[in-house]
Scaffold this motif. Structure first.
Motif, PDB file in Angstrom:
ATOM      1  N   GLU A   1      16.005   1.960   6.751  1.00  0.00           N
ATOM      2  CA  GLU A   1      15.113   1.384   7.750  1.00  0.00           C
ATOM      3  C   GLU A   1      15.972   0.594   8.717  1.00  0.00           C
ATOM      4  OE1 GLU A   1      12.140  -0.976   5.884  1.00  0.00           O
ATOM      5  OE2 GLU A   1      11.020   0.760   5.163  1.00  0.00           O
ATOM      6  N   ARG A   2      15.749   0.801   9.997  1.00  0.00           N
ATOM      7  CA  ARG A   2      16.508   0.052  10.990  1.00  0.00           C
ATOM      8  C   ARG A   2      15.549  -0.451  12.066  1.00  0.00           C
ATOM      9  NH1 ARG A   2      18.301   5.581  12.113  1.00  0.00           N
ATOM     10  NH2 ARG A   2      17.254   6.221  14.013  1.00  0.00           N
ATOM     11  N   TRP A   3      15.962  -1.533  12.700  1.00  0.00           N
ATOM     12  CA  TRP A   3      15.162  -2.101  13.768  1.00  0.00           C
ATOM     13  C   TRP A   3      15.568  -1.449  15.079  1.00  0.00           C
ATOM     14  CZ3 TRP A   3      11.046  -5.157  13.375  1.00  0.00           C
ATOM     15  CH2 TRP A   3      10.805  -5.754  12.152  1.00  0.00           C
ATOM     16  N   GLN A   4      14.572  -0.985  15.803  1.00  0.00           N
ATOM     17  CA  GLN A   4      14.843  -0.389  17.096  1.00  0.00           C
ATOM     18  C   GLN A   4      13.663  -0.734  18.008  1.00  0.00           C
ATOM     19  OE1 GLN A   4      15.788   3.746  16.862  1.00  0.00           O
ATOM     20  NE2 GLN A   4      15.777   4.039  19.052  1.00  0.00           N
ATOM     21  N   ALA A   5      13.930  -1.367  19.115  1.00  0.00           N
ATOM     22  CA  ALA A   5      12.895  -1.774  20.079  1.00  0.00           C
ATOM     23  C   ALA A   5      11.815  -2.606  19.396  1.00  0.00           C
ATOM     24  CB  ALA A   5      12.295  -0.559  20.768  1.00  0.00           C
ATOM     25  N   ASN A   6      12.240  -3.586  18.581  1.00  0.00           N
ATOM     26  CA  ASN A   6      11.335  -4.492  17.870  1.00  0.00           C
ATOM     27  C   ASN A   6      10.349  -3.790  16.952  1.00  0.00           C
ATOM     28  OD1 ASN A   6      12.498  -6.803  18.894  1.00  0.00           O
ATOM     29  ND2 ASN A   6      11.199  -6.782  20.722  1.00  0.00           N
ATOM     30  N   ALA A   7      10.742  -2.653  16.409  1.00  0.00           N
ATOM     31  CA  ALA A   7       9.906  -1.933  15.450  1.00  0.00           C
ATOM     32  C   ALA A   7      10.808  -1.342  14.373  1.00  0.00           C
ATOM     33  CB  ALA A   7       9.126  -0.817  16.138  1.00  0.00           C
ATOM     34  N   VAL A   8      10.241  -1.176  13.183  1.00  0.00           N
ATOM     35  CA  VAL A   8      10.999  -0.579  12.090  1.00  0.00           C
ATOM     36  C   VAL A   8      11.005   0.937  12.276  1.00  0.00           C
ATOM     37  CG1 VAL A   8      11.102  -0.227   9.600  1.00  0.00           C
ATOM     38  CG2 VAL A   8      10.418  -2.437  10.518  1.00  0.00           C
ATOM     39  N   ASP A   9      12.189   1.529  12.208  1.00  0.00           N
ATOM     40  CA  ASP A   9      12.353   2.975  12.364  1.00  0.00           C
ATOM     41  C   ASP A   9      12.894   3.532  11.047  1.00  0.00           C
ATOM     42  OD1 ASP A   9      12.599   5.524  13.378  1.00  0.00           O
ATOM     43  OD2 ASP A   9      14.496   5.117  14.396  1.00  0.00           O
ATOM     44  N   PRO A  10      12.009   4.041  10.166  1.00  0.00           N
ATOM     45  CA  PRO A  10      12.483   4.560   8.883  1.00  0.00           C
ATOM     46  C   PRO A  10      13.079   5.951   9.028  1.00  0.00           C
ATOM     47  CG  PRO A  10      10.127   4.802   9.029  1.00  0.00           C
ATOM     48  CD  PRO A  10      10.570   4.108  10.286  1.00  0.00           C
ATOM     49  N   ALA A  11      14.079   6.247   8.219  1.00  0.00           N
ATOM     50  CA  ALA A  11      14.679   7.578   8.196  1.00  0.00           C
ATOM     51  C   ALA A  11      14.953   7.949   6.746  1.00  0.00           C
ATOM     52  CB  ALA A  11      15.969   7.605   9.005  1.00  0.00           C
ATOM     53  N   VAL A  12      14.402   9.073   6.310  1.00  0.00           N
ATOM     54  CA  VAL A  12      14.612   9.545   4.954  1.00  0.00           C
ATOM     55  C   VAL A  12      15.316  10.889   5.036  1.00  0.00           C
ATOM     56  CG1 VAL A  12      13.537  10.189   2.778  1.00  0.00           C
ATOM     57  CG2 VAL A  12      12.539   8.375   4.158  1.00  0.00           C
ATOM     58  N   THR A  13      16.495  10.974   4.427  1.00  0.00           N
ATOM     59  CA  THR A  13      17.272  12.209   4.426  1.00  0.00           C
ATOM     60  C   THR A  13      16.953  12.999   3.171  1.00  0.00           C
ATOM     61  OG1 THR A  13      19.024  11.042   5.603  1.00  0.00           O
ATOM     62  CG2 THR A  13      19.604  13.144   4.610  1.00  0.00           C
ATOM     63  N   HIS A  14      16.813  14.307   3.337  1.00  0.00           N
ATOM     64  CA  HIS A  14      16.478  15.192   2.223  1.00  0.00           C
ATOM     65  C   HIS A  14      17.504  16.314   2.105  1.00  0.00           C
ATOM     66  CE1 HIS A  14      12.610  13.254   2.868  1.00  0.00           C
ATOM     67  NE2 HIS A  14      12.242  13.687   1.681  1.00  0.00           N
ATOM     68  N   LYS A  15      17.667  16.805   0.895  1.00  0.00           N
ATOM     69  CA  LYS A  15      18.454  18.016   0.631  1.00  0.00           C
ATOM     70  C   LYS A  15      17.437  19.097   0.311  1.00  0.00           C
ATOM     71  CE  LYS A  15      22.345  17.671   0.172  1.00  0.00           C
ATOM     72  NZ  LYS A  15      23.462  17.645   1.065  1.00  0.00           N
ATOM     73  N   ILE A  16      17.447  20.180   1.074  1.00  0.00           N
ATOM     74  CA  ILE A  16      16.492  21.274   0.905  1.00  0.00           C
ATOM     75  C   ILE A  16      17.269  22.526   0.542  1.00  0.00           C
ATOM     76  CG2 ILE A  16      14.713  22.662   2.031  1.00  0.00           C
ATOM     77  CD1 ILE A  16      14.237  20.227   3.889  1.00  0.00           C
ATOM     78  N   THR A  17      16.925  23.120  -0.580  1.00  0.00           N
ATOM     79  CA  THR A  17      17.603  24.316  -1.064  1.00  0.00           C
ATOM     80  C   THR A  17      16.645  25.495  -1.002  1.00  0.00           C
ATOM     81  OG1 THR A  17      18.893  22.926  -2.560  1.00  0.00           O
ATOM     82  CG2 THR A  17      18.916  25.293  -2.976  1.00  0.00           C
ATOM     83  N   ILE A  18      17.110  26.611  -0.416  1.00  0.00           N
ATOM     84  CA  ILE A  18      16.323  27.838  -0.345  1.00  0.00           C
ATOM     85  C   ILE A  18      17.224  29.006  -0.693  1.00  0.00           C
ATOM     86  CG2 ILE A  18      14.746  26.946   1.419  1.00  0.00           C
ATOM     87  CD1 ILE A  18      16.318  28.538   3.513  1.00  0.00           C
ATOM     88  N   ARG A  19      16.624  30.168  -0.936  1.00  0.00           N
ATOM     89  CA  ARG A  19      17.434  31.370  -1.083  1.00  0.00           C
ATOM     90  C   ARG A  19      18.136  31.617   0.250  1.00  0.00           C
ATOM     91  NH1 ARG A  19      13.082  32.594  -4.341  1.00  0.00           N
ATOM     92  NH2 ARG A  19      13.703  33.129  -6.465  1.00  0.00           N
ATOM     93  N   TYR A  20      19.230  32.352   0.232  1.00  0.00           N
ATOM     94  CA  TYR A  20      20.037  32.552   1.436  1.00  0.00           C
ATOM     95  C   TYR A  20      19.174  33.008   2.607  1.00  0.00           C
ATOM     96  CZ  TYR A  20      23.465  34.332   4.686  1.00  0.00           C
ATOM     97  OH  TYR A  20      24.199  34.561   5.814  1.00  0.00           O
ATOM     98  N   HIS A  21      19.366  32.344   3.725  1.00  0.00           N
ATOM     99  CA  HIS A  21      18.636  32.651   4.955  1.00  0.00           C
ATOM    100  C   HIS A  21      19.637  32.512   6.089  1.00  0.00           C
ATOM    101  CE1 HIS A  21      15.463  32.837   7.885  1.00  0.00           C
ATOM    102  NE2 HIS A  21      14.542  32.875   6.926  1.00  0.00           N
ATOM    103  N   GLY A  22      20.232  33.604   6.527  1.00  0.00           N
ATOM    104  CA  GLY A  22      21.335  33.573   7.473  1.00  0.00           C
ATOM    105  C   GLY A  22      20.994  33.168   8.890  1.00  0.00           C
TER     106      GLY A  22
END
Length: 108
Positions: free
Chosen positions: A49-70
């Protein structure tokens, strides 16, 4: 890859750009990439969570695994139910064309 781990029915979308013929306005829409839906394993790996323009800006990073998709690229996004994931990177695990691992940030 164990198919039981791929339990999130998702959709990969790619941006399409069209231009208005009268005024030249550019409109970006999203089209489904490939044959529609893919099965994925979506798991969070970090949250900030970071402050940006006097508001909280949440960021959640994900790892997404799928079968090969070129054809998946960082300009695309993944949709799971009503959640959107902006793709940051795409990796072909072990360069064997079997598994694609995607790092994405959930758009909140």
């Amino acid at each position: 890859m164990q198919s039981g781990k791929l339990r999130h029915k998702s959709r990969i979308e790619t941006p399409t750009v069209s231009r208005d013929t009268d005024y030249g306005d550019v409109t970006e829409t999203w089209a489904t990439l490939g044959n529609g839906e893919v099965w994925a394993n979506i798991r969070p790996i970090s949250g900030v969570e970071r402050w940006q323009a006097n508001a909280v800006d949440p960021a959640v990073t994900h790892k997404i695994t799928i079968r090969y998709h070129g054809t998946v690229r960082p300009k695309d996004r993944i949709v799971y139910n009503s959640r959107y994931f902006r793709i940051l990177s795409v990796l072909d695990i072990d360069e064997r064309n079997e598994t694609t691992e995607i790092t994405a940030v959930e758009e909140i």
